[in-house]
Design a protein around this motif. Structure first.
Motif, PDB file in Angstrom:
ATOM      1  N   PRO A   1       0.163   4.396  -0.551  1.00 39.48           N
ATOM      2  CA  PRO A   1      -0.304   5.577   0.185  1.00 39.48           C
ATOM      3  C   PRO A   1      -0.107   5.464   1.696  1.00 39.48           C
ATOM      4  O   PRO A   1      -0.284   6.448   2.407  1.00 39.48           O
ATOM      5  CB  PRO A   1      -1.801   5.626  -0.142  1.00 39.48           C
ATOM      6  CG  PRO A   1      -1.954   4.841  -1.381  1.00 39.48           C
ATOM      7  CD  PRO A   1      -0.916   3.776  -1.313  1.00 39.48           C
TER       8      PRO A   1
ATOM      9  N   SER B   1       0.833  -1.190   0.000  1.00 45.17           N
ATOM     10  CA  SER B   1       0.000   0.000   0.000  1.00 45.17           C
ATOM     11  C   SER B   1       0.872   1.246   0.000  1.00 45.17           C
ATOM     12  O   SER B   1       1.296   1.728   1.038  1.00 45.17           O
ATOM     13  CB  SER B   1      -0.899  -0.026   1.244  1.00 45.17           C
ATOM     14  OG  SER B   1      -1.611   1.182   1.320  1.00 45.17           O
TER      15      SER B   1
ATOM     16  N   TYR C   1      -6.701   0.872  -9.726  1.00 45.02           N
ATOM     17  CA  TYR C   1      -7.318  -0.452  -9.597  1.00 45.02           C
ATOM     18  C   TYR C   1      -8.361  -0.656 -10.693  1.00 45.02           C
ATOM     19  O   TYR C   1      -8.399  -1.684 -11.360  1.00 45.02           O
ATOM     20  CB  TYR C   1      -7.967  -0.636  -8.218  1.00 45.02           C
ATOM     21  CG  TYR C   1      -8.455  -2.058  -8.045  1.00 45.02           C
ATOM     22  CD1 TYR C   1      -7.666  -3.008  -7.412  1.00 45.02           C
ATOM     23  CD2 TYR C   1      -9.676  -2.466  -8.586  1.00 45.02           C
ATOM     24  CE1 TYR C   1      -8.086  -4.335  -7.301  1.00 45.02           C
ATOM     25  CE2 TYR C   1     -10.107  -3.783  -8.481  1.00 45.02           C
ATOM     26  CZ  TYR C   1      -9.323  -4.716  -7.832  1.00 45.02           C
ATOM     27  OH  TYR C   1      -9.727  -6.022  -7.738  1.00 45.02           O
ATOM     28  N   HIS C   2      -9.216   0.342 -10.861  1.00 41.24           N
ATOM     29  CA  HIS C   2     -10.271   0.219 -11.880  1.00 41.24           C
ATOM     30  C   HIS C   2      -9.685   0.007 -13.265  1.00 41.24           C
ATOM     31  O   HIS C   2     -10.185  -0.795 -14.050  1.00 41.24           O
ATOM     32  CB  HIS C   2     -11.142   1.479 -11.878  1.00 41.24           C
ATOM     33  CG  HIS C   2     -12.182   1.473 -10.801  1.00 41.24           C
ATOM     34  ND1 HIS C   2     -13.300   0.687 -10.855  1.00 41.24           N
ATOM     35  CD2 HIS C   2     -12.262   2.150  -9.627  1.00 41.24           C
ATOM     36  CE1 HIS C   2     -14.039   0.878  -9.768  1.00 41.24           C
ATOM     37  NE2 HIS C   2     -13.423   1.752  -9.003  1.00 41.24           N
TER      38      HIS C   2
ATOM     39  N   ASN D   1      -9.790  12.589  -4.005  1.00 43.03           N
ATOM     40  CA  ASN D   1      -8.762  12.436  -2.987  1.00 43.03           C
ATOM     41  C   ASN D   1      -9.404  12.317  -1.617  1.00 43.03           C
ATOM     42  O   ASN D   1     -10.304  13.077  -1.283  1.00 43.03           O
ATOM     43  CB  ASN D   1      -7.863  13.676  -2.937  1.00 43.03           C
ATOM     44  CG  ASN D   1      -7.028  13.789  -4.189  1.00 43.03           C
ATOM     45  OD1 ASN D   1      -6.060  13.071  -4.360  1.00 43.03           O
ATOM     46  ND2 ASN D   1      -7.439  14.672  -5.087  1.00 43.03           N
TER      47      ASN D   1
ATOM     48  N   TRP E   1      -4.898   6.006  -6.486  1.00 47.82           N
ATOM     49  CA  TRP E   1      -4.971   4.569  -6.225  1.00 47.82           C
ATOM     50  C   TRP E   1      -6.264   3.907  -6.735  1.00 47.82           C
ATOM     51  O   TRP E   1      -6.194   2.917  -7.480  1.00 47.82           O
ATOM     52  CB  TRP E   1      -4.800   4.367  -4.716  1.00 47.82           C
ATOM     53  CG  TRP E   1      -4.607   2.963  -4.276  1.00 47.82           C
ATOM     54  CD1 TRP E   1      -5.572   2.086  -3.924  1.00 47.82           C
ATOM     55  CD2 TRP E   1      -3.367   2.283  -4.139  1.00 47.82           C
ATOM     56  NE1 TRP E   1      -5.020   0.887  -3.557  1.00 47.82           N
ATOM     57  CE2 TRP E   1      -3.658   0.982  -3.675  1.00 47.82           C
ATOM     58  CE3 TRP E   1      -2.024   2.654  -4.347  1.00 47.82           C
ATOM     59  CZ2 TRP E   1      -2.665   0.044  -3.418  1.00 47.82           C
ATOM     60  CZ3 TRP E   1      -1.054   1.701  -4.086  1.00 47.82           C
ATOM     61  CH2 TRP E   1      -1.367   0.407  -3.637  1.00 47.82           C
ATOM     62  N   PRO E   2      -7.440   4.415  -6.356  1.00 52.45           N
ATOM     63  CA  PRO E   2      -8.654   3.719  -6.794  1.00 52.45           C
ATOM     64  C   PRO E   2      -8.761   3.645  -8.312  1.00 52.45           C
ATOM     65  O   PRO E   2      -9.187   2.633  -8.868  1.00 52.45           O
ATOM     66  CB  PRO E   2      -9.791   4.574  -6.209  1.00 52.45           C
ATOM     67  CG  PRO E   2      -9.162   5.313  -5.079  1.00 52.45           C
ATOM     68  CD  PRO E   2      -7.743   5.568  -5.497  1.00 52.45           C
TER      69      PRO E   2
END
Lengths: 426, 256, 499, 154
Positions: A45, A43, A303-304, A327, A299-300
């Motif tokens: 972040p 991770s 992933y998508h 954010n 980050w999200p």
């Protein structure tokens, strides 16, 4: 010589998204990841927790220890890709190994931008985006009993570093080129809240200030002070340089794959080369609000993108639904969230705000549609309901605009949407 | 009891009701209406009840003679014209349609009427327009050429009633007492004289102007058309409107 | 003006158990409970409590006990708390004291003084678990003769209503009860093969799918009465009177005439819905006959027409008139009959007990030879299947139950129906409260009630050696009186026990 | 998979679902102790929304493609083989990215522990506590395909 049905270069969130998607469709195809770090995906972040000692590198693992085995992934790490040959469907590694692939995903992420500051390569100047960065920083602090830190860059990464450094006892100064912190993440009012938070915790802020030079300690190579363009000199034992990240698109560029800022991709996350896909910070995926492709290094979204690429690679056609900038930040226990066009540059937007003690909420509408939001403090609760309004372009009358501003509840949504949400039709 | 004798010409049917029991007569009418007959003339009607009650479609019915009680009770659509007097209960709980009576009508005319129109050339009996009501676009209309008896418009909850007093002598008062007792909706327009003691205490009195005047003129003209009368002459008379002073006449009646 | 009325109920809260979850606060529609955040405690405004027990039932920790308020005036057999309270309420307002539900005074309940017979030795009892037992009941005029050829009835019978059990749900208007309550009763009636009565407040469109198990009422207000209202139901009932308020009309206050209520009653929103005391087209038996036949005409003689009266002193003579006027069913509602709102003084003092009225009416109709020309249905204070079977033996064809049905769906007989704030959602006008009845649950509970009572009736029939309720009807030899005076036994037409 | 669905037309906003959810997620599983003694106080995992006559209880949809899981930066949110979306509290860093992402607003901040808190469908229970304790059947635990009957009042 090895052949993989699916080969992924890069071992972070986009790669994991792709792996999980591929395995939803294809349980048996061979799959390998080339990762340059010696860790399983972790991770990124959360690396500031390494610095504070709240987490070990093992605890940062993004998936369970069994992940690669469960997913039948061969993890080739730490190894680095040197070249891609789309015509021969081959990736050459720096160690000379050749990997042939059926489908290739480039998920090489971003790299730290190094601004033209003299002495940027001086010892004691650190980045803050990898476990290695943190390990080096930590080692430096311990070895030199460092007391004073200067963080150059008042963005998300810089401020995470600043808070962590402060919490382990250092004196911290932040230098930011723009006239406010988090200029790319929050609106001015929310920025001011964060600035106040840092100041109240004893962090000195230099806003609208450019670092000109990282000067050495007398008689040493390592950094001893940061000189600002304005003439101030900030003595320090270390510098964290966090001036942003840029897509690591060299592999693609050298392979003749179309690159703008990041690697250009279509709605299936496919690049200009056959059977080559790109996802994550290296790619330029579609921003549904801006209605154009652009790199959004969060980050999200990574992933998508990885997931969409993975599904397409495995043969289940799936169009990328599009993401936008968003954010979720938190400093000193105070959360702040922004989504979309929260700080509209042009005319034609309508801004509504609600503020109270420890509470700030801003909604930005374009006509009937919510296009951006900022929430600080308790205002973040259930703000995904508003994110959903942005994503689904839910038309909101005056009545519902006010209801939404007051409360992120389903009762703040028009009836049809409320019912769809309750039925689970997001 | 005799069977009803029919003679038919296109969709006009004439029924001889002499000595026909009301059930048979109404059954006959129902059969005719179901067959699509549009105009029915009833001859020699003598006290047969409930004419129009069970007819589901608009149909024109002309009656020669004296129909019995509950003419057009619960009626929903037919148009009935009576060349003679009507008995009690004309238009009881009527929902739509029209009744025109060239003579007098008895007690409880238009009781609980909810829609449609009733025009009586002569007088009506006691308890006329009791508990008349209205609902959305259903606003019943009752116009009486003569005068009425006691309890006129009692408990009235809606609709429009016009009492013309055409046959009163000069200076003669209407006879009804307890007019509009408990009235909590609708309006009564009275031409001719009534004294205060004749009115229920829930009733207010005012002149007829503006929209009220327009409604009244429309009703009177419609009435006059049915009986070949001079609408302008009637309208030249002195009209007053009775209206309910309270929508909730018994709002403070109870201890909660 | 300072009210001198003391609270009727006492809210006893066990503070150890109270978890401040707020359920009592949100469930009390009278705002009795409230949370004080400063002291972190839930308090009560006792004067608002109606003793409905909603909070006690829903409190997850059973922290609440709602009991009669312990305040005491000087003991006085004549001037009891209730008298003083009512006086004060009237001195406060100058109004008529309202109440809801049935008479709560200790009038003699004759059901409790009647006992049933059972078979012993000489005629065997019947095991209802083994033998078929028939509760089927047919309402409607029975012809003097029936021509049955080849197992079929020849010619046409007057219209008959088939009930699978001799228990129907009483008239309760939409507006007086909530939509959900009415829906549940209609659904339950349909499921169990009996009927529910709309009351005089109209009949909502959505509920007309239950027409085959619905009785519609025609009363003095004539609300919502039109041809489709009459024709879509199974039976039409003319309401002359109601046991709880004989001789007076009804006033549904304007604030309860909400848009859906207005639509159903076909009157404007917010106006008082006044039902005059008499039906102004009925001033005589002849007038009644006129309306009965008007309704028969309007329904093509296909629906039985019932006439409901309050049980009053000369009920027998009136019933005879009703039958002769052409009614297919005579309904008697006794002094213990319920209501959504009635002047308390009338509810408690006007009318006679249903047991006596029933016995007198049945007797009179038999004597006149017209008992078969109409069915007799009785209502007013039936509490259990024992009351029902005794009524059948006294001569009733079927009974109406109101309060038992409401209790089945939550009612605690707090008698505050007229406020429109029923915390159980039964007599509530507020849609927030109506939702408290889940029609699926309420329907099930009502069906369970009918099922349980029907089983019990079968058990008692079997015990008497009777396998069809028809055979018990009017069979007063199966009843004996206990603790009754001669005149009472005579009116009831039963022997004293031991005779 | 089975989810919890609300029936607005019979929800009376009594909040007993919230009460029993909280108890189910307490250490003692005892109403009085959970509310009065346990510190930090256990959290409910669903919410009742009410305005006027409209009310319903709502919790996580356990989406087939859960935005919260995809957005979680630490991998603390997972969707299991059984479809249930869970928070691994030891991995959660309280960044609230999931709160930003969930269009259902179904994730709450557990401020005492600094982690995300959400419906777990009561592991080990055949029927979730909210459904089991709803006094009016306003919550049903059902497959998506069984939903047709949910909106009927007549």
């Amino acid at each position: 010589m090895a052949f993989y049905d699916y080969l992924i270069v890069g071992n972070s969130v986009a790669a994991v998204g792709a792996v999980e998607a591929i395995r939803e469709v294809d349980r048996s195809g061979s799959l390998a990841i080339v990762g340059e770090e010696p860790h399983p995906a972790y991770s990124r972040p959360a690396i500031s927790y390494l610095l504070t000692g709240e987490k070990t590198p093992e605890q940062l693992a993004y998936r369970d220890p069994d992940f690669y085995r469960r997913m039948a992934v061969e993890l080739l790490a730490p190894r680095r890709a040197a070249a891609v040959d789309p015509a021969r469907r081959r990736v050459t590694l720096e160690d000379g190994a050749c990997l042939d692939y059926g489908k290739l995903l480039l998920a090489t992420g971003g790299r730290r931008v190094t601004p033209p500051i003299a002495g940027a390569d001086r010892p004691g100047v650190f980045g803050f985006i990898s476990i290695a960065d943190v390990a080096a920083l930590k080692e430096h602090i311990e070895r030199h009993q460092a007391r004073r830190a200067v963080v150059v860059g008042g963005g998300l990464i810089g401020l995470q570093a600043a808070e962590a450094l402060l919490r382990i006892g250092l004196t911290v100064t932040v230098v930011e080129l723009m006239d406010r912190l988090l200029a790319l993440n929050l609106d001015r009012r929310a920025s001011a809240t964060v600035e106040e938070l840092f100041r109240s915790h004893g962090v000195e802020l230099f806003l609208g200030a450019a670092a000109k030079e990282f000067r050495p300690r007398p008689g040493e190579e390592r950094v001893g002070a940061v000189a600002l363009a304005g003439g101030e000199e900030l003595p320090c034992d270390l510098v964290v340089l966090a001036a942003g990240v840029a897509p690591r698109a060299e592999l693609a560029r050298e392979a003749g794959i179309r690159v703008v800022k990041g690697i250009a991709v279509d709605q299936h996350l496919a690049t200009s080369a056959p059977d080559v896909y790109a996802a994550g910070d290296v790619a330029e995926a579609y921003d549904f609000l801006e209605e154009r492709a652009r790199p959004i290094p969060i980050w999200p979204n990574a992933y998508h993108e990885g997931r969409t690429a993975g599904l397409n690679m495995a043969g289940r056609e799936r169009s990328y639904r599009g993401e936008t900038a968003m954010n979720a930040l938190h400093f000193f226990g105070t959360p702040a969230i922004s989504v979309g066009q929260y700080d509209p540059p042009q005319e034609g937007y309508e801004v509504r705000e609600l503020a109270g003690e420890g509470f700030y909420r801003r909604l930005v509408f374009k006509g009937e549609v919510l296009v951006g939001l900022v929430c600080v403090g308790d205002a973040v609760d259930r703000c995904g309901v508003a994110t959903g309004c942005i994503r689904d372009r839910i038309p909101l009358s005056e009545e519902f605009k006010e209801k939404l501003l007051a409360d992120f509840r389903f009762l703040s949504l028009p009836e049809e949407w409320r019912r769809r949400r309750i039925r689970g039709e997001a | 009891m005799a069977q009803a004798k029919l003679s038919r010409e296109d969709d006009h049917v004439t029924v001889d009701a002499r000595d026909v029991y009301y059930r048979q007569l109404n059954e006959t009418l129902r059969g005719l209406v179901q067959d699509g007959v549009g105009h029915i003339r009833l001859e020699h009607v003598f006290g047969q009840r409930y004419i129009g009650t069970n007819l589901a479609r608009p149909v024109d019915i002309e009656i020669d003679g004296i129909p019995g009680n509950d003419l057009g009770a619960f009626m929903d659509g037919p148009r009935i014209e009576v060349h003679g007097n009507a008995q009690d209960g004309t238009g009881n709980t009527m929902n739509s349609g029209r009744i025109v009576v060239h003579g007098n009508a008895g007690d409880i005319t238009a009781m609980s009427m909810r829609g449609g129109a009733i025009f009586i050339r002569g007088d009506v009996g006691y308890r006329t327009a009791i508990h008349m009501k209205e609902y959305r676009d259903k606003v019943p209309l009752l116009v009486i050429g003569g005068t009425a008896q006691d309890f006129f418009g009692e408990y009235m909850a809606g609709g429009m009633v016009v009492l013309l007093g055409l046959d009163l002598a000069a200076g003669e008062f209407h006879r009804a007492s307890f007019i509009g007792t408990g009235m909590h909706g609708g309006a009564i327009y009275i031409r001719g004289e009534v004294q205060d003691y004749q009115l229920g205490k829930e009733v207010g009195v005012q002149g007829v102007e503006g929209e009220d005047r327009r409604r009244l003129e429309e009703a009177v003209r419609s009435f006059a058309d049915h009986f070949d009368l001079d609408a302008a002459g009637i309208l030249a008379g002195n009209f007053r409107k009775l209206y309910p002073k309270y929508l909730r006449p018994y709002g403070t009646h109870y201890a909660y | 003006m300072k009210s001198y009325v003391l609270p009727e109920f006492w809210v006893d809260r066990d503070d150890y158990r109270c978890i401040r979850c707020g359920v009592c606060v949100n469930q009390c529609s009278y705002d009795t409970h409230y949370y004080d955040p400063e002291d972190d405690v839930v308090r009560a405004r006792e004067e608002r409590c109606t003793g409905c027990q909603r909070c006690a039932v829903f409190c997850p920790t059973n922290a609440l006990t709602i009991r009669t308020h312990p305040y005491e005036y000087r003991p006085n057999a004549n001037w009891r708390k209730e008298n003083i309270r009512d006086l004060n309420r009237q001195a406060d307002t100058g109004g008529v004291v309202l109440t809801g539900m049935g008479n709560d005074k200790p009038l003699r309940i004759y059901w409790d003084h009647l006992v049933l017979n059972a078979s012993q030795v000489t005629n065997p009892s019947i095991d209802p678990l083994r033998e078929p037992m028939e509760l089927d009941t047919f309402l409607g005029a029975k012809p003097d003769q029936v021509d049955v050829t080849c197992g079929r009835v020849q010619g046409s019978l007057p219209p008959q209503i088939h009930l699978s059990t001799p228990i129907m749900f009483s008239a309760m208007s939409y507006g007086a009860v909530s939509y959900q309550a009415q829906l549940s009763m209609m659904r339950a009636a349909g499921e169990y093969g009996t009927l529910a009565n709309t009351g005089e407040g109209g009949w909502r469109r959505e509920l007309r799918v239950y027409g085959a198990s619905t009785i519609v009422q025609v009363a003095s207000g004539r609300f919502g009465v039109d041809r489709s209202y009459l024709n879509e139901a199974a039976m039409v009932e003319i309401k002359i009177g109601q046991g709880a308020k004989p001789g007076i009309g009804g006033h549904l206050p304007g604030e309860k005439v909400t848009p859906p209520v207005a639509e159903t009653r076909m009157i404007p929103v917010g106006t008082d819905a006044l039902s005059p005391a008499p039906q102004h087209d009925i001033y005589s038996i002849e007038d009644l006959s006129m309306l009965i036949y008007a309704l028969k005409e309007a329904t093509h003689y296909e629906k039985p027409v019932a006439v409901k009266i309050s049980a009053v002193h000369n009920a027998a003579a009136i019933a005879s008139g009703i039958v002769r006027a052409g009614a297919d069913v005579v309904v008697l509602d006794g002094i213990r009959g319920g209501t959504g709102a009635a002047p308390k003084i009338i509810r408690d003092n006007v009318g006679i007990p249903i047991e006596l009225a029933l016995a007198a009416v049945d007797q009179r109709l038999r004597e006149e030879g017209i008992r078969s020309r109409a069915s007799v249905v009785v209502a007013g204070g039936f509490r259990n299947s024992g009351d029902v079977i005794k009524a059948i033996a006294l001569g009733a064809d079927a009974v109406y139950i109101g309060t038992p049905a409401l209790v089945a769906i939550g009612c605690t007989v707090c008698q505050k129906c007229y406020t429109g704030k029923c915390p159980w959602g039964i007599t509530a006008a507020d849609p927030r409260l109506g939702k408290r009845i889940n029609p699926d649950i309420a329907t099930q509970r009502l069906v369970n009630l009918l099922r349980g009572w029907s089983f019990e009736i079968k058990e008692m029939l079997g015990g008497m050696g009777i396998n069809a309720i028809e055979s018990l009807r009017g069979n007063r030899l199966h009843l004996r009186g206990v603790g009754l005076a001669e005149w009472e036994l005579e009116v009831l037409g039963v022997k004293g026990a031991g005779r | 998979m089975k989810r919890v669905y609300a029936r607005e037309e019979v929800c009376m906003a009594c909040t007993l679902c919230e009460v029993h959810c909280l108890v189910q997620h307490s250490r003692s599983r005892d109403l009085v102790k959970a509310f009065k003694r346990e510190r930090p106080r256990p959290l409910k995992r669903l919410r009742v929304e009410e305005r006027g006559p409209l009310s319903f209880a709502f919790q996580c949809r356990h989406c087939p493609e859960p935005d919260c899981v995809y957005a979680c930066v630490t991998g603390a949110l997972t969707k299991g083989e059984d479809g249930v979306v869970l928070v691994q509290e030891d991995k959660c860093i309280g960044c609230w990215t999931c709160i930003m992402a969930c269009p259902y607003g179904s994730i709450e901040r557990d401020l005492a522990q600094g982690v995300a808190s959400k419906c777990d469908l009561c592991p080990g229970e055949e029927i979730p506590a909210c459904v089991k304790n709803c006094p009016n059947d306003a919550l049903v635990f059902a497959e998506e395909g069984e939903l047709a009957w949910l909106s009927t009042t007549t």
